[in-house]
Scaffold this motif. Structure first.
Motif, PDB file in Angstrom:
ATOM      1  N   LEU A  30      -3.698   6.400  -8.075  1.00  0.00           N
ATOM      2  CA  LEU A  30      -4.035   5.090  -7.518  1.00  0.00           C
ATOM      3  C   LEU A  30      -2.784   4.278  -7.201  1.00  0.00           C
ATOM      4  CD1 LEU A  30      -6.226   3.078  -6.723  1.00  0.00           C
ATOM      5  CD2 LEU A  30      -6.305   2.343  -9.123  1.00  0.00           C
ATOM      6  N   ALA A  31      -1.759   4.386  -8.035  1.00  0.00           N
ATOM      7  CA  ALA A  31      -0.519   3.628  -7.819  1.00  0.00           C
ATOM      8  C   ALA A  31       0.136   3.970  -6.475  1.00  0.00           C
ATOM      9  CB  ALA A  31       0.462   3.876  -8.959  1.00  0.00           C
ATOM     10  N   ILE A  32      -0.052   5.187  -5.999  1.00  0.00           N
ATOM     11  CA  ILE A  32       0.521   5.567  -4.703  1.00  0.00           C
ATOM     12  C   ILE A  32      -0.071   4.691  -3.602  1.00  0.00           C
ATOM     13  CG2 ILE A  32       0.641   7.418  -2.964  1.00  0.00           C
ATOM     14  CD1 ILE A  32       0.719   9.417  -5.333  1.00  0.00           C
ATOM     15  N   PHE A  33      -1.374   4.489  -3.645  1.00  0.00           N
ATOM     16  CA  PHE A  33      -2.007   3.619  -2.652  1.00  0.00           C
ATOM     17  C   PHE A  33      -1.595   2.163  -2.874  1.00  0.00           C
ATOM     18  CE2 PHE A  33      -5.240   0.713  -1.202  1.00  0.00           C
ATOM     19  CZ  PHE A  33      -5.404   1.109   0.117  1.00  0.00           C
ATOM     20  N   GLU A  34      -1.648   1.721  -4.117  1.00  0.00           N
ATOM     21  CA  GLU A  34      -1.413   0.306  -4.409  1.00  0.00           C
ATOM     22  C   GLU A  34       0.031  -0.121  -4.161  1.00  0.00           C
ATOM     23  OE1 GLU A  34      -3.182  -0.213  -8.309  1.00  0.00           O
ATOM     24  OE2 GLU A  34      -5.132  -0.658  -7.381  1.00  0.00           O
ATOM     25  N   ARG A  35       0.976   0.805  -4.194  1.00  0.00           N
ATOM     26  CA  ARG A  35       2.358   0.463  -3.824  1.00  0.00           C
ATOM     27  C   ARG A  35       2.434   0.035  -2.363  1.00  0.00           C
ATOM     28  NH1 ARG A  35       4.112   4.567  -7.245  1.00  0.00           N
ATOM     29  NH2 ARG A  35       4.045   6.148  -5.611  1.00  0.00           N
ATOM     30  N   GLU A  36       1.704   0.706  -1.509  1.00  0.00           N
ATOM     31  CA  GLU A  36       1.709   0.413  -0.074  1.00  0.00           C
ATOM     32  C   GLU A  36       0.783  -0.747   0.280  1.00  0.00           C
ATOM     33  OE1 GLU A  36       3.730   1.781   2.073  1.00  0.00           O
ATOM     34  OE2 GLU A  36       4.482   3.391   0.811  1.00  0.00           O
ATOM     35  N   HIS A  37      -0.281  -0.928  -0.503  1.00  0.00           N
ATOM     36  CA  HIS A  37      -1.307  -1.935  -0.220  1.00  0.00           C
ATOM     37  C   HIS A  37      -1.662  -2.681  -1.509  1.00  0.00           C
ATOM     38  CE1 HIS A  37      -2.070  -0.193   3.781  1.00  0.00           C
ATOM     39  NE2 HIS A  37      -1.772   0.948   3.178  1.00  0.00           N
ATOM     40  N   PRO A  38      -0.734  -3.488  -2.022  1.00  0.00           N
ATOM     41  CA  PRO A  38      -0.953  -4.107  -3.337  1.00  0.00           C
ATOM     42  C   PRO A  38      -2.168  -5.027  -3.419  1.00  0.00           C
ATOM     43  CG  PRO A  38       1.039  -4.968  -2.294  1.00  0.00           C
ATOM     44  CD  PRO A  38       0.559  -3.841  -1.453  1.00  0.00           C
ATOM     45  N   GLY A  39      -2.593  -5.596  -2.334  1.00  0.00           N
ATOM     46  CA  GLY A  39      -3.743  -6.500  -2.383  1.00  0.00           C
ATOM     47  C   GLY A  39      -5.063  -5.843  -2.048  1.00  0.00           C
ATOM     48  N   ASP A  40      -5.055  -4.563  -1.755  1.00  0.00           N
ATOM     49  CA  ASP A  40      -6.266  -3.853  -1.334  1.00  0.00           C
ATOM     50  C   ASP A  40      -6.892  -3.173  -2.546  1.00  0.00           C
ATOM     51  OD1 ASP A  40      -8.234  -2.263  -0.185  1.00  0.00           O
ATOM     52  OD2 ASP A  40      -6.978  -1.706   1.527  1.00  0.00           O
ATOM     53  N   LEU A  41      -8.014  -3.692  -2.983  1.00  0.00           N
ATOM     54  CA  LEU A  41      -8.670  -3.190  -4.192  1.00  0.00           C
ATOM     55  C   LEU A  41      -9.767  -2.170  -3.913  1.00  0.00           C
ATOM     56  CD1 LEU A  41      -8.927  -6.563  -6.143  1.00  0.00           C
ATOM     57  CD2 LEU A  41      -7.167  -4.790  -6.309  1.00  0.00           C
ATOM     58  N   ARG A  42      -9.939  -1.762  -2.665  1.00  0.00           N
ATOM     59  CA  ARG A  42     -11.055  -0.864  -2.338  1.00  0.00           C
ATOM     60  C   ARG A  42     -10.995   0.475  -3.069  1.00  0.00           C
ATOM     61  NH1 ARG A  42     -10.722  -1.436   4.111  1.00  0.00           N
ATOM     62  NH2 ARG A  42      -8.526  -1.193   3.528  1.00  0.00           N
ATOM     63  N   ALA A  69     -15.952   1.957   1.432  1.00  0.00           N
ATOM     64  CA  ALA A  69     -14.808   1.040   1.505  1.00  0.00           C
ATOM     65  C   ALA A  69     -13.503   1.793   1.241  1.00  0.00           C
ATOM     66  CB  ALA A  69     -14.996  -0.107   0.512  1.00  0.00           C
ATOM     67  N   ALA A  70     -13.516   2.712   0.288  1.00  0.00           N
ATOM     68  CA  ALA A  70     -12.321   3.515   0.018  1.00  0.00           C
ATOM     69  C   ALA A  70     -11.986   4.391   1.219  1.00  0.00           C
ATOM     70  CB  ALA A  70     -12.524   4.376  -1.232  1.00  0.00           C
TER      71      ALA A  70
END
Length: 185
Positions: A30-42, A69-70
């Protein structure tokens, strides 16, 4: 006339075990996605929905909505040229989809069991400069995470289907690895 797939017995507890496995695999990247899109909780919401089902919540339309959504988050990352983030979001999508594993003997259903782990492995590979050794290492880790219930459920289905590019290859490697394990007690 086309023959209908053979039904498979699948208890709610087994379905929850598969969802727990898939959500664990997705959460690892999950951190791989959240590094690029920190505000995207989908993607996080999809993983959380899968885990809530695994923990005893009802299987509802909300889980499907989180999965869709994901998927949109994965497409957004792909469109932004962020392949690793896209694969991490696809792992979250697959985790939510695990709650909807159908009790039909179809090879395509294996994606509901192992898709999250395969997309997670691909996300890690891409994050490491497309290093196949990293993906193989994650497949080994994913093998170790699969408990006896997940392995037993997997063995009721045909082997993972052909195709699917690199993610499909990783899924087939994991499938073969789990089917080679001693039969769960």
């Amino acid at each position: 006339m086309i023959d209908a797939p053979t039904p498979i017995e699948l208890s709610r507890a087994e379905l929850r075990a598969v969802a727990a496995y898939a959500s664990t695999c997705a959460r690892l990247v999950l951190a791989i996605f959240e590094r690029e899109h920190p505000g995207d909780l989908r993607p996080r919401a999809a993983i959380d929905a899968a885990q809530a089902f695994a923990d005893g919540a009802k299987r509802t339309k909300s889980i499907r909505d989180c999965a869709w959504a994901a998927q949109r988050a994965a497409q957004d990352a792909r469109d932004a040229g962020q392949a690793a983030a896209s694969e991490a979001a696809r792992a979250a999508l697959a985790a939510a989809g695990a709650a909807f594993l159908h009790p039909l003997a179809k090879a395509t259903q294996v994606k509901h069991i192992l898709g999250s782990a395969a997309h997670a492995a691909r996300a890690l590979e891409l994050s490491a400069g497309d290093d196949a050794h990293v993906g193989a290492g994650h497949i080994a880790k994913s093998s170790a995470l699969a408990g006896p219930v997940v392995i037993d459920v997997l063995r009721r289905y045909p082997a993972a289907p052909p195709g699917g590019g690199r993610v499909g290859e990783l899924m087939r490697q994991l499938d073969a690895s789990l089917r080679a394990w001693p039969r769960p007690e």
